[in-house]
Design a protein around this motif. Structure first.
Motif, mmCIF file in Angstrom:
data_model
loop_
_atom_site.group_PDB
_atom_site.id
_atom_site.type_symbol
_atom_site.label_atom_id
_atom_site.label_comp_id
_atom_site.label_asym_id
_atom_site.label_seq_id
_atom_site.Cartn_x
_atom_site.Cartn_y
_atom_site.Cartn_z
ATOM 1 N N SER A 261 0.817 -1.219 0.000
ATOM 2 C CA SER A 261 0.000 0.000 0.000
ATOM 3 C C SER A 261 0.851 1.268 0.000
ATOM 4 C CB SER A 261 -0.937 0.018 1.211
ATOM 5 O OG SER A 261 -1.787 -1.104 1.202
ATOM 6 N N TYR A 262 2.069 1.160 0.482
ATOM 7 C CA TYR A 262 2.967 2.321 0.552
ATOM 8 C C TYR A 262 4.263 1.958 -0.166
ATOM 9 C CZ TYR A 262 -0.292 3.696 4.274
ATOM 10 O OH TYR A 262 -1.425 4.018 4.993
ATOM 11 N N SER A 263 4.153 1.702 -1.461
ATOM 12 C CA SER A 263 5.270 1.145 -2.233
ATOM 13 C C SER A 263 6.469 2.084 -2.344
ATOM 14 C CB SER A 263 4.786 0.761 -3.638
ATOM 15 O OG SER A 263 4.217 1.904 -4.286
ATOM 16 N N HIS A 264 6.245 3.382 -2.190
ATOM 17 C CA HIS A 264 7.348 4.335 -2.310
ATOM 18 C C HIS A 264 7.978 4.682 -0.954
ATOM 19 C CE1 HIS A 264 6.817 5.126 -6.605
ATOM 20 N NE2 HIS A 264 5.518 5.078 -6.376
ATOM 21 N N TRP A 265 7.557 3.969 0.058
ATOM 22 C CA TRP A 265 8.101 4.210 1.395
ATOM 23 C C TRP A 265 8.795 2.938 1.897
ATOM 24 C CZ3 TRP A 265 7.940 8.784 4.205
ATOM 25 C CH2 TRP A 265 7.196 9.829 3.630
ATOM 26 N N LYS A 266 10.004 3.103 2.387
ATOM 27 C CA LYS A 266 10.738 1.974 2.952
ATOM 28 C C LYS A 266 10.686 2.056 4.466
ATOM 29 C CE LYS A 266 15.181 -0.420 2.982
ATOM 30 N NZ LYS A 266 16.565 -0.459 2.464
ATOM 31 N N ARG A 267 10.243 0.961 5.105
ATOM 32 C CA ARG A 267 10.046 0.948 6.554
ATOM 33 C C ARG A 267 11.293 0.406 7.257
ATOM 34 N NH1 ARG A 267 6.159 -2.246 6.545
ATOM 35 N NH2 ARG A 267 6.970 -4.021 7.716
ATOM 36 N N LEU A 268 11.771 1.146 8.256
ATOM 37 C CA LEU A 268 12.924 0.735 9.066
ATOM 38 C C LEU A 268 12.479 0.618 10.520
ATOM 39 C CD1 LEU A 268 15.530 3.292 7.627
ATOM 40 C CD2 LEU A 268 15.188 0.924 6.882
ATOM 41 N N HIS A 269 12.788 -0.497 11.152
ATOM 42 C CA HIS A 269 12.407 -0.703 12.552
ATOM 43 C C HIS A 269 13.617 -0.495 13.460
ATOM 44 C CE1 HIS A 269 8.317 -2.265 11.915
ATOM 45 N NE2 HIS A 269 8.809 -2.806 10.810
ATOM 46 N N ARG A 270 13.461 0.336 14.453
ATOM 47 C CA ARG A 270 14.493 0.579 15.453
ATOM 48 C C ARG A 270 13.839 0.545 16.828
ATOM 49 N NH1 ARG A 270 16.849 -0.357 11.612
ATOM 50 N NH2 ARG A 270 18.709 0.612 10.693
ATOM 51 N N GLN A 271 13.944 -0.578 17.499
ATOM 52 C CA GLN A 271 13.241 -0.760 18.766
ATOM 53 C C GLN A 271 13.783 0.168 19.848
ATOM 54 O OE1 GLN A 271 13.323 -4.724 20.324
ATOM 55 N NE2 GLN A 271 12.172 -4.197 22.175
ATOM 56 N N MET A 272 12.864 0.889 20.486
ATOM 57 C CA MET A 272 13.207 1.756 21.611
ATOM 58 C C MET A 272 12.291 1.441 22.780
ATOM 59 S SD MET A 272 13.857 5.392 19.723
ATOM 60 C CE MET A 272 14.377 6.066 21.307
ATOM 61 N N GLU A 273 12.882 1.295 23.948
ATOM 62 C CA GLU A 273 12.066 1.019 25.134
ATOM 63 C C GLU A 273 11.295 2.259 25.541
ATOM 64 O OE1 GLU A 273 11.500 -1.753 26.310
ATOM 65 O OE2 GLU A 273 13.162 -3.048 25.726
ATOM 66 N N ARG A 274 10.156 2.051 26.126
ATOM 67 C CA ARG A 274 9.324 3.167 26.583
ATOM 68 C C ARG A 274 8.539 2.711 27.809
ATOM 69 N NH1 ARG A 274 7.103 3.527 21.018
ATOM 70 N NH2 ARG A 274 8.749 2.001 20.678
ATOM 71 N N GLY A 275 7.750 3.606 28.339
ATOM 72 C CA GLY A 275 6.830 3.248 29.403
ATOM 73 C C GLY A 275 7.503 2.652 30.626
ATOM 74 N N LYS A 276 6.933 1.557 31.089
ATOM 75 C CA LYS A 276 7.364 0.932 32.338
ATOM 76 C C LYS A 276 8.821 0.494 32.289
ATOM 77 C CE LYS A 276 6.006 -2.688 35.603
ATOM 78 N NZ LYS A 276 5.058 -3.809 35.864
ATOM 79 N N ALA A 277 9.266 -0.033 31.156
ATOM 80 C CA ALA A 277 10.647 -0.516 31.039
ATOM 81 C C ALA A 277 11.639 0.629 31.229
ATOM 82 C CB ALA A 277 10.859 -1.180 29.682
ATOM 83 N N LEU A 278 11.329 1.786 30.661
ATOM 84 C CA LEU A 278 12.212 2.940 30.796
ATOM 85 C C LEU A 278 12.198 3.481 32.221
ATOM 86 C CD1 LEU A 278 14.078 4.472 28.900
ATOM 87 C CD2 LEU A 278 12.231 6.094 28.478
ATOM 88 N N GLN A 279 11.023 3.480 32.846
ATOM 89 C CA GLN A 279 10.917 3.946 34.228
ATOM 90 C C GLN A 279 11.698 3.033 35.173
ATOM 91 O OE1 GLN A 279 9.661 6.696 35.267
ATOM 92 N NE2 GLN A 279 9.395 6.457 37.472
ATOM 93 N N GLU A 280 11.610 1.741 34.960
ATOM 94 C CA GLU A 280 12.347 0.796 35.810
ATOM 95 C C GLU A 280 13.854 0.937 35.613
ATOM 96 O OE1 GLU A 280 10.627 -2.956 34.810
ATOM 97 O OE2 GLU A 280 9.006 -2.761 36.285
ATOM 98 N N SER A 281 14.257 1.283 34.398
ATOM 99 C CA SER A 281 15.673 1.534 34.136
ATOM 100 C C SER A 281 16.165 2.730 34.951
ATOM 101 C CB SER A 281 15.891 1.792 32.641
ATOM 102 O OG SER A 281 17.227 2.139 32.371
#
Length: 537
Positions: A261-281
Motif C-alpha cells: 500500500s505504501y510502495s514508495h516508502w521503505k520501513r525501518l524498525h528501530r526498537q526503543m524502550e518506553r513506558g514501564k521498562a524505561l521507568q524501571e531503568s
C-alpha cells in the motif's frame, strides 16, 4: 478544598535538618500549601531551605532516635536530593509527614503552584511561549509552494493531543485529514515537524496506523504520504518498535504501513524502550547512584544492569539514522511508534539538533522543545508524576523527556563549541519538568492547557530563561556557530553517565561544577577584554 485542611501542624521548632553538602542545622520548619520552609535559628546564620512540595517523590518515617527525638522524616526529591528531618514530638512528626505526603501529590492542576507564582519581573500580560506551528510556517517561506497550514484541529475534535494548527501537503484537504485521523491511533495523522532548508526534505511524525488483523487500508492516508514525496523516488518510515512488536500490535488493532500500500516508502524498525521498562531503568540507575558501599565493581555492575546508557545509545543512534536519511541521503522521513507521543518526539528532537544550527542556539533549542514536546502532545503530567523514589505503583510514568536531555548532554559533551547553551540549562529543564514554578510543563496536551487557562494564569518557563540575567547564565561562552551537522559517536566508550544530574549532590560533582563555573567566568572575562581592545584600536 483549602490547603489548610491538609496542614495539621504548620510550624515546628527545634528541628534538625540534614542535607547533602551541608552540615546539620537546627531551626524552624514551616509547611505552606506549596512549600516546605526551613530556617536556621543559629545566631548569624542565614541558611534557609525552600522546597517546592511538588518536588517531593517519597516520604519515609522512622522512630530510631527515641531517646532524643520522636521521629525522623526522610524526604526523597525528584531532583535526587535526599533530606532528613529530625522532629521532636511523635504527633508533630506524624502530622508533618502526613501533610507533606498529601500536599505533594494533589492531582488538581489548578491548585498547583504555577497558578500562584507571581514574580515581580514577569507579567501575565506578556505573550506566552516562543514558538508555534503558525510561527514556524511563516518563517519557512520555502514551505509555502507545497505545504499549507491547516486549522482542521482548531476545536481539538480531530486529534485531542495535537495543537490547533498543523502543516500538511498542499493538495490534502481537511476532509481527507479527518479520515486519515480515524486511521491513526489517537487521531495523530502524519504532520510536518521539520523542513530541511539544505535540500527541501521534511520530517513528519504520527502515531501507528490502525490496520488491525484484517490489514485495513486508508486511501486518504496513502494519498497524504504519496503527496509528501511527490517527485521523489522514495521516503523512509522509521518505526520505533521492533518488527515483532509492530506485528503484535496488529492483533490489538494497531499495525504498520504495508509495502503493497505504501510502495514508495521503505520501513525501518528501530526498537526503543518506553513506558514501564524505561521507568524501571531509571529506578535502577538512581538506586545505583545512591549506593554508599563505595565498591567499584558493584557500582559498575548496577550501572550496566540499569541499561540506562543503552537507552541513550539507542536514542542517539536512531536519531542519527533519521538525520542521515534526510541530510545525507536526501529523503523525507515519517517517524512513529505506537502512540507517537514519546520516542517519536525524542528522535525528531535529536535529529533536528544534529542537522539544524538554528536549533542549537539557546532560544532555538527552547523553541524546539516547545514545538516538539509541549505543543506536540507529550503527556508531561502523566510521564513526570513520579521520579524514581516513589512507592506508588507505576502507571503512566516514563522518563522520556529526561532521556532526551541526557542525549542532548552527550551531544554537548562531544561538541562543546557547537551548542549555544550550557549544561546548567539541561539541569534546570530536568528539574522543572518534574516540579516547577512555571506552567510550561503542566497538563498532557495543548487542549488541556487551554481548558485550564494555563497560558492566561501562569508564567512561561522558556520566556523566563531568556531574561538577560538568566540568558547569561544558561548560555555557552565557548559557543561557535557551525552550519555543519554534528554527528554523535554512539560507541559505548563515547557515552558517559550524566554526572551533573545523576551524581549532582555529591562532593565530587559540586567541585566539578565549581571548576566549570570558574572556567566560564574566565572565558567571559577574556571575551570582554578582547571586546575592549577591539574598541580601543
Amino acid at each position: 478544598m483549602e490547603f489548610s485542611e491538609h496542614i495539621k501542624t504548620a510550624n515546628v521548632e527545634d528541628v534538625v535538618l540534614r542535607q547533602p553538602l551541608h552540615p546539620p542545622s537546627r531551626g524552624t520548619l514551616c509547611i505552606t500549601g506549596h512549600h516546605l520552609l526551613f530556617s536556621d535559628r543559629e545566631e548569624g546564620s542565614s541558611r534557609q531551605l525552600l522546597l517546592l512540595l511538588r518536588n517531593i517523590d517519597a516520604v519515609e518515617k522512622s522512630v530510631e532516635n527515641l531517646l532524643v527525638y520522636s521521629g525522623t522524616i526522610t524526604i526523597k526529591c525528584k531532583d535526587m536530593r535526599v533530606l532528613h528531618l529530625d522532629i521532636p514530638g511523635m504527633e508533630q512528626c506524624l502530622n508533618i509527614a502526613h501533610s507533606i505526603e498529601t500536599l505533594s501529590c494533589l492531582d488538581g492542576v489548578a491548585a498547583m503552584y504555577p497558578f500562584f507564582y507571581r514574580p515581580s519581573d514577569l507579567s501575565l500580560q506578556n505573550q506566552w511561549g516562543l514558538s508555534s506551528t503558525e510561527k514556524y510556517y511563516s518563517q519557512m517561506k520555502e514551505l509555502h509552494n507545497r505545504w499549507r497550514l491547516s486549522s482542521v484541529n482548531r476545536d481539538y475534535s480531530v486529534c485531542p493531543s495535537y495543537p490547533p494548527a498543523v502543516i500538511i501537503p498542499q493538495n490534502t484537504d481537511d476532509d481527507m485529514l479527518k479520515k486519515v485521523a480515524k486511521f491513526r491511533q489517537g487521531g495523530r495523522f502524519p504532520a510536518l515537524c521539520y523542513y530541511h532548508r539544505k535540500n527541501g526534505m521534511v520530517i513528519l511524525r504520527s502515531s501507528q496506523p490502525l490496520t488491525g488483523a484484517n490489514r485495513k487500508r486508508c486511501r486518504e492516508d496513502e494519498h497524504l504520504l504519496q503527496a509528501v514525496i511527490d517527485g521523489s523516488d522514495k521516503g523512509y518510515i522509521i518505526d520505533t518498535r521492533s518488527s515483532q512488536q509492530a506485528q503484535q500490535a496488529r492483533m490489538t488493532g494497531g499495525g504498520f504501513e504495508s509495502k503493497s500500500s505504501y510502495s514508495h516508502w521503505k520501513r525501518l524498525h528501530r526498537q526503543m524502550e518506553r513506558g514501564k521498562a524505561l521507568q524501571e531503568s531509571l529506578i535502577k540507575l538512581v538506586e545505583a547512584c545512591g549506593d554508599e558501599s563505595h565498591n567499584m565493581d558493584r557500582w559498575l555492575s548496577k550501572l550496566e544492569n540499569s541499561k540506562w546508557l543503552s537507552h541513550v545509545q539507542t536514542a542517539l543512534s536512531t536519531a542519527g539514522l533519521l538525520a542521515e536519511c534526510v541530510e545525507r541521503d536526501g529523503h523525507s522521513v515519517l517517524v512513529h511508534g505506537s502512540e507517537g507521543t514519546d520516542s517519536t518526539l525524542l528522535i525528531s528532537t535529536l535529529a533536528q539538533l544534529i542537522m539544524d544550527p538554528c536549533c542549537r542556539t539557546l532560544e532555538g533549542f527552547l523553541a524546539l522543545l516547545e514545538r516538539e514536546w509541549v505543543q506536540a502532545g507529550h503527556p508531561f503530567q502523566q510521564r513526570c508524576a513520579h521520579f524514581a523514589y516513589s512507592h506508588a505503583r507505576l502507571q503512566q510514568e516514563s522518563p522520556v523527556f529526561l532521556l532526551m536531555l541526557d542525549c542532548v548532554w552527550q551531544l554537548w559533551r562531544q561538541f562543546p563549541l557547537a551548542l549555544g547553551f550550557s549544561e546548567a540549562l539541561l539541569l534546570r529543564l530536568a528539574t522543572e519538568a518534574y516540579a516547577s514554578d512555571y506552567g510550561t510543563f503542566l497538563c498532557n496536551s495543548h487542549q488541556e492547557r487551554c481548558a485550564l487557562g494555563v497560558t492566561e494564569n501562569t508564567h512561561c518557563l522558556f520566556q523566563a530563561l531568556l531574561r538577560p540575567t538568566e540568558r547569561d547564565y544558561y548560555s555557552n561562552p565557548l559557543y561557535e556557530p557551525t552550519e555543519l551537522a554534528i554527528w554523535p559517536s554512539v560507541h559505548p566508550q563515547s557515552l558517559q553517565l550524566w554526572r551533573g544530574f545523576f551524581l549532582r549532590w555529591t562532593q565530587q560533582a559540586r567541585q566539578l561544577e565549581e571548576a566549570q563555573e570558574e572556567i566560564r567566568n574566565m572565558v567571559i572575562e577574556l571575551h570582554e577584554q578582547v571586546k575592549m581592545l577591539s574598541l580601543n584600536m
